[in-house]
Design a protein around this motif. Structure first.
Motif, PDB file in Angstrom:
ATOM      1  N   PRO A   1      -5.200  -1.213  -1.567  1.00  0.00           N
ATOM      2  CA  PRO A   1      -4.888  -1.868  -2.546  1.00  0.00           C
ATOM      3  C   PRO A   1      -5.838  -3.230  -2.653  1.00  0.00           C
ATOM      4  CG  PRO A   1      -3.296  -2.261  -0.733  1.00  0.00           C
ATOM      5  CD  PRO A   1      -4.379  -1.233  -0.455  1.00  0.00           C
ATOM      6  N   PRO A   2      -5.678  -3.962  -3.847  1.00  0.00           N
ATOM      7  CA  PRO A   2      -6.373  -5.269  -4.042  1.00  0.00           C
ATOM      8  C   PRO A   2      -6.654  -6.010  -2.731  1.00  0.00           C
ATOM      9  CG  PRO A   2      -4.969  -5.062  -5.712  1.00  0.00           C
ATOM     10  CD  PRO A   2      -4.527  -3.930  -4.726  1.00  0.00           C
ATOM     11  N   HIS A   3      -5.516  -6.014  -2.011  1.00  0.00           N
ATOM     12  CA  HIS A   3      -5.449  -7.074  -1.055  1.00  0.00           C
ATOM     13  C   HIS A   3      -5.859  -6.352   0.363  1.00  0.00           C
ATOM     14  CE1 HIS A   3      -1.643  -5.192  -1.217  1.00  0.00           C
ATOM     15  NE2 HIS A   3      -1.609  -5.437   0.232  1.00  0.00           N
ATOM     16  N   GLY A   4      -6.355  -5.115   0.383  1.00  0.00           N
ATOM     17  CA  GLY A   4      -6.698  -4.324   1.409  1.00  0.00           C
ATOM     18  C   GLY A   4      -7.958  -4.807   2.069  1.00  0.00           C
TER      19      GLY A   4
ATOM     20  N   GLU B   1       0.692  -1.103  -0.092  1.00  0.00           N
ATOM     21  CA  GLU B   1      -0.018   0.115  -0.122  1.00  0.00           C
ATOM     22  C   GLU B   1       0.927   1.095  -0.020  1.00  0.00           C
ATOM     23  OE1 GLU B   1      -3.030   2.229   3.139  1.00  0.00           O
ATOM     24  OE2 GLU B   1      -3.040   0.007   2.927  1.00  0.00           O
ATOM     25  N   ALA B   2       1.957   1.194   0.702  1.00  0.00           N
ATOM     26  CA  ALA B   2       2.821   2.375   0.973  1.00  0.00           C
ATOM     27  C   ALA B   2       3.290   2.727  -0.449  1.00  0.00           C
ATOM     28  CB  ALA B   2       3.818   2.267   1.699  1.00  0.00           C
ATOM     29  N   GLU B   3       3.828   1.998  -1.458  1.00  0.00           N
ATOM     30  CA  GLU B   3       4.286   2.242  -2.653  1.00  0.00           C
ATOM     31  C   GLU B   3       3.141   2.893  -3.533  1.00  0.00           C
ATOM     32  OE1 GLU B   3       7.048  -1.073  -4.504  1.00  0.00           O
ATOM     33  OE2 GLU B   3       5.685  -2.092  -2.916  1.00  0.00           O
TER      34      GLU B   3
ATOM     35  N   ARG C   1       2.116  12.254   4.385  1.00  0.00           N
ATOM     36  CA  ARG C   1       1.932  11.152   5.359  1.00  0.00           C
ATOM     37  C   ARG C   1       1.943  11.181   6.731  1.00  0.00           C
ATOM     38  NH1 ARG C   1       5.893   5.740   4.095  1.00  0.00           N
ATOM     39  NH2 ARG C   1       4.439   4.144   5.219  1.00  0.00           N
ATOM     40  N   HIS C   2       1.280  10.216   7.373  1.00  0.00           N
ATOM     41  CA  HIS C   2       1.252  10.122   8.782  1.00  0.00           C
ATOM     42  C   HIS C   2       0.648  11.445   9.448  1.00  0.00           C
ATOM     43  CE1 HIS C   2       3.132   6.176   8.893  1.00  0.00           C
ATOM     44  NE2 HIS C   2       4.225   6.620   7.863  1.00  0.00           N
TER      45      HIS C   2
ATOM     46  N   PRO D   1       2.082   6.244 -13.426  1.00  0.00           N
ATOM     47  CA  PRO D   1       2.249   4.981 -14.283  1.00  0.00           C
ATOM     48  C   PRO D   1       2.150   3.732 -13.289  1.00  0.00           C
ATOM     49  CG  PRO D   1       4.108   6.751 -14.743  1.00  0.00           C
ATOM     50  CD  PRO D   1       2.886   7.268 -13.708  1.00  0.00           C
ATOM     51  N   LEU D   2       2.557   3.667 -12.169  1.00  0.00           N
ATOM     52  CA  LEU D   2       2.383   2.782 -11.284  1.00  0.00           C
ATOM     53  C   LEU D   2       1.055   1.843 -11.243  1.00  0.00           C
ATOM     54  CD1 LEU D   2       3.780   0.770  -9.324  1.00  0.00           C
ATOM     55  CD2 LEU D   2       3.020   2.170  -7.300  1.00  0.00           C
TER      56      LEU D   2
END
Length: 168
Positions: free
Chosen positions: A91-94, A3-5, A55-56, A158-159
C-alpha cells in the motif's frame, strides 16, 4: 487502509471476477491461458488449514530463511498445466526493501514442482502497489516479473478506486 484489506479485496476479486482473472493473466507470462485457465481456489483451500485460500503460504528456504507470499494463486490450464501467481502487495505507506523483493522469485522457484504448493510448473511474480509506489521503487520492481498498479485494478475491484488513474 491496512495492507490486509487490499490483499483480501484483490483475492476476492480473483475468486469472483472472471474479468479480473482474464485481465491479470492476459497482461503477463500466461496470456495464452487467460481465457482457459481455472483458478484452483478449492484445491488451495483443501491443501492446508487456513482462514483464506490465498494467504499465509509460508516456506522455509534451504538456507533457513523464511518468507510468505501475500497473495498466492495457482491456476490450471487443460493444455498448459499448472502455474502460480505470487503477488507482493504494498500500500502507499508500505516499505519494500531490495532483499524482500529479490526473495520473491527465489521462493516462487523453490515452491515449484512441489505438492505442498499444488505442484505448479511455472510462475509469475507481481508487485501490486499504487502507481506512485511502483515509480518510486524501480530497483525493487525490477526484481518482479511485472508491476500492476492499484489504479489499474480499480477497474475490477471497487476498494482500489480510492486511487484514481492519473488524468482521470
Amino acid at each position: 487502509m491496512r495492507e490486509a484489506e487490499f490483499d483480501h479485496a484483490f483475492a476476492a476479486g480473483l475468486e469472483g471476477s472472471p474479468d479480473l482473472r482474464v485481465w491479470l493473466l492476459a497482461g503477463g507470462r500466461f496470456a495464452r491461458y487467460a481465457l482457459t485457465a481455472r483458478l484452483m481456489r478449492e484445491e488451495q483451500a483443501a491443501a492446508r488449514k487456513a482462514a483464506h485460500w490465498w494467504r499465509h503460504w509460508w516456506c522455509t528456504m534451504p538456507d533457513g530463511s523464511q518468507g510468505e507470499t501475500d497473495i498466492f494463486a495457482v491456476f490450471e490450464d487443460p493444455v498448459g498445466g499448472r502455474f502460480a501467481i505470487h503477488v507482493e502487495n504494498k500500500p502507499p505507506h508500505g516499505v519494500l526493501g531490495f532483499a524482500q523483493a529479490a526473495a520473491y522469485r527465489r521462493r516462487a522457484a523453490f515452491k515449484a514442482n512441489d505438492s505442498r504448493w499444488l505442484d505448479y510448473r511455472d510462475f509469475e511474480t507481481i508487485l501490486l502497489a499504487p502507481a506512485a509506489f511502483l515509480e518510486a521503487n524501480g530497483e525493487c520492481l525490477r526484481q518482479f516479473d511485472r508491476g500492476i498498479s492499484y489504479e489499474e485494478v480499480a477497474a475490477f475491484v471497487p476498494l482500489f478506486t480510492m486511487f484514481p488513474k492519473e488524468g482521470a
